[in-house]
Scaffold this active site. Structure first.
Site, PDB file in Angstrom:
ATOM      1  CE  LYS A   1     -45.535  30.145  -2.971  1.00  0.00           C
ATOM      2  NZ  LYS A   1     -45.372  31.604  -3.608  1.00  0.00           N
ATOM      3  CG  ASN A   2     -47.324  32.757  -6.954  1.00  0.00           C
ATOM      4  OD1 ASN A   2     -46.883  33.292  -5.120  1.00  0.00           O
ATOM      5  ND2 ASN A   2     -46.631  32.860  -7.561  1.00  0.00           N
TER       6      ASN A   2
ATOM      7  NE  ARG B   1     -38.610  38.211  -5.355  1.00  0.00           N
ATOM      8  CZ  ARG B   1     -37.730  39.205  -5.428  1.00  0.00           C
ATOM      9  NH1 ARG B   1     -36.138  39.028  -5.020  1.00  0.00           N
ATOM     10  NH2 ARG B   1     -37.769  40.131  -6.720  1.00  0.00           N
TER      11      ARG B   1
ATOM     12  CB  CYS C   1     -38.048  30.344  -4.411  1.00  0.00           C
ATOM     13  SG  CYS C   1     -38.823  28.499  -3.230  1.00  0.00           S
TER      14      CYS C   1
ATOM     15  NE  ARG D   1     -36.908  34.696  -6.845  1.00  0.00           N
ATOM     16  CZ  ARG D   1     -38.476  34.942  -6.342  1.00  0.00           C
ATOM     17  NH1 ARG D   1     -38.253  33.626  -5.567  1.00  0.00           N
ATOM     18  NH2 ARG D   1     -39.824  34.321  -7.262  1.00  0.00           N
ATOM     19  N   PRO D   2     -32.856  40.252  -7.753  1.00  0.00           N
ATOM     20  CG  PRO D   2     -32.596  41.720  -9.806  1.00  0.00           C
ATOM     21  CD  PRO D   2     -32.750  40.044  -9.081  1.00  0.00           C
ATOM     22  CB  ILE D   3     -35.894  44.606  -5.273  1.00  0.00           C
ATOM     23  CG1 ILE D   3     -34.557  44.849  -4.753  1.00  0.00           C
ATOM     24  CG2 ILE D   3     -36.396  42.855  -5.309  1.00  0.00           C
ATOM     25  CD1 ILE D   3     -34.880  45.567  -2.963  1.00  0.00           C
ATOM     26  CG  ASP D   4     -33.361  45.567 -11.024  1.00  0.00           C
ATOM     27  OD1 ASP D   4     -33.535  44.816 -10.728  1.00  0.00           O
ATOM     28  OD2 ASP D   4     -32.756  45.758 -12.561  1.00  0.00           O
ATOM     29  CG  LEU D   5     -36.552  44.877 -13.085  1.00  0.00           C
ATOM     30  CD1 LEU D   5     -37.412  44.097 -13.291  1.00  0.00           C
ATOM     31  CD2 LEU D   5     -36.192  46.736 -14.321  1.00  0.00           C
TER      32      LEU D   5
ATOM     33  CG  ASP E   1     -43.800  29.534 -10.500  1.00  0.00           C
ATOM     34  OD1 ASP E   1     -42.585  29.926 -10.144  1.00  0.00           O
ATOM     35  OD2 ASP E   1     -44.850  30.834  -9.852  1.00  0.00           O
TER      36      ASP E   1
ATOM     37  CB  ILE F   1     -38.348  33.296 -15.631  1.00  0.00           C
ATOM     38  CG1 ILE F   1     -39.231  33.033 -16.921  1.00  0.00           C
ATOM     39  CG2 ILE F   1     -39.317  34.419 -14.800  1.00  0.00           C
ATOM     40  CD1 ILE F   1     -39.805  34.350 -17.718  1.00  0.00           C
TER      41      ILE F   1
ATOM     42  NE  ARG G   1     -41.563  29.535   0.166  1.00  0.00           N
ATOM     43  CZ  ARG G   1     -41.118  30.315  -0.946  1.00  0.00           C
ATOM     44  NH1 ARG G   1     -40.256  29.235  -0.748  1.00  0.00           N
ATOM     45  NH2 ARG G   1     -41.444  30.754  -1.684  1.00  0.00           N
TER      46      ARG G   1
HETATM   47  C1  UD1 Z   1     -43.472  35.834  -9.213  1.00  0.00           C
HETATM   48  C2  UD1 Z   1     -44.509  34.439  -8.946  1.00  0.00           C
HETATM   49  C3  UD1 Z   1     -43.370  33.562  -8.627  1.00  0.00           C
HETATM   50  C4  UD1 Z   1     -42.919  33.154 -10.132  1.00  0.00           C
HETATM   51  C5  UD1 Z   1     -42.987  34.240 -11.024  1.00  0.00           C
HETATM   52  C6  UD1 Z   1     -43.053  34.911 -12.333  1.00  0.00           C
HETATM   53  C7  UD1 Z   1     -45.437  35.950  -6.400  1.00  0.00           C
HETATM   54  C8  UD1 Z   1     -45.884  35.592  -4.372  1.00  0.00           C
HETATM   55  N1  UD1 Z   1     -44.092  35.136  -6.685  1.00  0.00           N
HETATM   56  O1  UD1 Z   1     -42.144  36.476  -8.826  1.00  0.00           O
HETATM   57  O2  UD1 Z   1     -43.892  32.286  -8.038  1.00  0.00           O
HETATM   58  O3  UD1 Z   1     -42.227  32.172 -10.844  1.00  0.00           O
HETATM   59  O4  UD1 Z   1     -43.393  35.421 -10.727  1.00  0.00           O
HETATM   60  O5  UD1 Z   1     -43.413  34.246 -13.167  1.00  0.00           O
HETATM   61  O6  UD1 Z   1     -45.961  35.830  -7.344  1.00  0.00           O
HETATM   62  N2  UD1 Z   1     -36.221  40.978 -11.847  1.00  0.00           N
HETATM   63  C9  UD1 Z   1     -35.620  41.508 -12.127  1.00  0.00           C
HETATM   64  N3  UD1 Z   1     -35.396  42.918 -11.670  1.00  0.00           N
HETATM   65  C10 UD1 Z   1     -36.055  43.402 -10.036  1.00  0.00           C
HETATM   66  C11 UD1 Z   1     -37.459  42.456 -10.512  1.00  0.00           C
HETATM   67  C12 UD1 Z   1     -37.189  40.513 -11.127  1.00  0.00           C
HETATM   68  O7  UD1 Z   1     -33.662  41.858 -12.588  1.00  0.00           O
HETATM   69  O8  UD1 Z   1     -36.474  44.530 -10.188  1.00  0.00           O
HETATM   70  C13 UD1 Z   1     -36.184  39.903 -12.520  1.00  0.00           C
HETATM   71  C14 UD1 Z   1     -35.965  38.448 -11.394  1.00  0.00           C
HETATM   72  O9  UD1 Z   1     -35.047  37.677 -10.864  1.00  0.00           O
HETATM   73  C15 UD1 Z   1     -36.621  36.863 -12.067  1.00  0.00           C
HETATM   74  C16 UD1 Z   1     -37.587  38.823 -13.647  1.00  0.00           C
HETATM   75  O10 UD1 Z   1     -37.068  39.315 -13.623  1.00  0.00           O
HETATM   76  O11 UD1 Z   1     -35.563  36.831 -13.373  1.00  0.00           O
HETATM   77  C17 UD1 Z   1     -39.009  37.741 -13.130  1.00  0.00           C
HETATM   78  O12 UD1 Z   1     -39.221  37.896 -11.597  1.00  0.00           O
HETATM   79  P1  UD1 Z   1     -40.729  38.641 -11.360  1.00  0.00           P
HETATM   80  O13 UD1 Z   1     -42.006  38.783 -12.400  1.00  0.00           O
HETATM   81  O14 UD1 Z   1     -40.458  39.858 -10.434  1.00  0.00           O
HETATM   82  O15 UD1 Z   1     -41.204  37.567 -10.268  1.00  0.00           O
HETATM   83  P2  UD1 Z   1     -41.401  37.639  -8.846  1.00  0.00           P
HETATM   84  O16 UD1 Z   1     -42.527  38.973  -8.657  1.00  0.00           O
HETATM   85  O17 UD1 Z   1     -40.413  37.875  -7.444  1.00  0.00           O
END
Ligand code: UD1
Length: 416
Positions: free
Chosen positions: A22-23, A92, A116, A121-125, A305, A327, A397
């Site tokens: 899936k991922n 997401r 989930c 789960r912010p998106i700042d990065l 996961d 994480i 999912r």
């Molecule tokens: C992906 C996987 C998810 C897995 C995760 C970590 C998919 C669809 N999902 O999620 O199953 O659990 O990797 O292996 O591939 N973060 C920030 N700011 C950001 C982005 C992330 O602070 O802009 C933080 C998140 O809140 C979290 C950590 O970074 O604490 C890891 O997130 P990230 O690696 O981005 O995971 P996803 O891509 O959301």
């Protein structure tokens, strides 16, 4: 609604062919937008997340068909650059559509993403990296507006190796003229799969799987046929199921190297695991031993996961296991449900201390998120008596026909 009814305490045996990841497939769907030609993705799992992603692409103008292990996507004439809020709130992963929608249409409007409920789960990065690639971003009323008409290649360094942010940069930089060098990239196998897919489309990316990814953009991307990698989390879930229930399982279509951190733990707990080519065999004959410590980390560390499933295993293992979740902030929502089944677990902040009990007892429990739901099914398989798992939409999912797969391996589980 849907629920699983599980009658526990049966050993597992037989062969399971593991679904596509899936991922991995979700970012491949996003990448399909970068070309006007049709793309075919083989080993595409039939999951609600994948169908949701398909619906989002359709709303942008793509023709999407998903079925019989294959997805066909063709976006010849994009009709919209807006990712609908209702669909985005369910997925997401829609956040990495930003990179591909911008790459194709040069502008994008997206609602804040869902998925989930396992932390902030912010998106700042993501937004910081896109800005470094020349994207102008404004945020208003819960929407993000992006303008990429002046996008360009650039050096980008992530403050944290986020999987989704790495994918977003790869997607956009594939169409930005020049070379983007991405530092501190996530190293997950799904990043390598995205690199291979974009390269099969005629792109030029190297270094995926290491902290430095080089993306040479600007070539016209074309259609391709591609096989998605196997789902390492689903494979890991079935390995843990066997460790908990005892028995012997052969998993086909896996990449054993992707599971080395899990295999090390399961071997320590007393399982015999052998990997050969794309096959993994696990044999478990006795009650598992505890692991002392499990600490989730970005790949190649222990995957977050698989943390919930390992918590279920630790709850019936000999001895005490300490589980650190590094994480996501709130990823212990399965713990109160496991406690209903007789588990002995204490959680403080991001640490769970699990004291193994002789056995769990069937109970009515509720899946709170995808992997936590899978953990409850495993607990039910190993427990004495009958377990009812509610809210299985979370599980669906990410797991294709989990009840059918487990039944084929001797489990007593039905979906009603
Ligand atoms: C992906 C996987 C998810 C897995 C995760 C970590 C998919 C669809 N999902 O999620 O199953 O659990 O990797 O292996 O591939 N973060 C920030 N700011 C950001 C982005 C992330 O602070 O802009 C933080 C998140 O809140 C979290 C950590 O970074 O604490 C890891 O997130 P990230 O690696 O981005 O995971 P996803 O891509 O959301």
């Amino acid at each position: 609604m849907g629920r699983y009814i599980v009658n526990g305490s049966r050993p597992l045996s037989g062969e399971i062919v593991v679904q596509g990841a899936k991922n991995a497939v979700l970012p491949l769907f996003a990448a399909a937008l970068l070309t006007e030609d049709p793309v075919v993705i083989e080993h595409c799992p039939d999951l609600s997340d994948v169908h949701n992603m398909g619906r989002i692409l359709e709303s942008l103008g793509a023709d999407v068909t998903i079925g019989e292990g294959r997805a066909k996507i063709a976006c010849r004439y994009p009709v919209s650059h807006e990712i609908p809020a209702r669909l985005a709130s369910e997925l997401r992963s829609s956040i990495f559509l930003l990179g591909s929608v911008l790459g194709r249409m040069k502008e994008a409007k997206v609602a804040y993403p869902g998925g989930c409920d396992i932390g902030l789960r912010p998106i700042d990065l993501h937004l910081k990296a896109l800005r470094e690639l020349g994207v102008k971003i404004t945020e208003r009323h819960g929407y993000i507006y992006c303008d990429a008409r002046k996008m360009h290649a650039a050096p980008v360094t992530l403050d944290y190796p986020s999987v989704g942010a790495t994918e977003n940069v790869m997607l956009l930089a594939s169409v930005a003229e020049g070379e983007t060098v991405l530092e501190n990239a996530a190293r997950e196998p799904e990043i390598v799969d995205l690199q291979n897919f974009i390269n099969a489309m005629g792109g030029s990316i190297s270094g995926a799987g290491s902290p430095t990814v080089r993306i040479r953009g600007g070539e016209r991307l074309k259609g391709t046929e591609y096989q998605t990698m196997p789902d390492r989390i689903v494979a890991g879930t079935y390995l843990i199921a066997c460790a908990m229930c005892t028995g012997e399982l052969r998993l086909k279509r896996v990449n054993p190297a992707h599971l080395s951190s899990l295999i090390a733990k399961l071997s320590k707990s007393g399982c015999k695991i052998e990997g050969k080519g794309d096959t993994l065999t696990i044999k478990a004959t006795e009650r598992p031993k505890g692991f002392d410590l499990i600490d989730t980390q970005p790949y190649p560390g222990f995957p977050t996961d698989l943390q919930a499933q390992m918590t279920a295993l630790a709850s019936i293992a000999e001895g005490t296991t300490v589980i650190g979740e590094n994480i996501f902030e709130t990823r212990f929502k399965h713990v109160p449900e496991l406690i209903k089944m007789g588990a002995s677990i204490k959680v403080k902040d991001r640490i769970a201390v699990v004291k193994g009990v002789n056995h769990l007892t069937g109970a009515e429990v509720t899946a709170m998120d995808l992997r936590g739901g899978a953990a409850l099914i495993l607990a039910g398989l190993a427990a004495h008596g009958t377990t009812i798992v509610n809210e299985i939409r979370h599980v669906e999912r990410g797991y294709e026909g989990i009840e059918r797969v487990l039944r084929s391996a001797g489990a007593d589980i039905i979906r009603i």
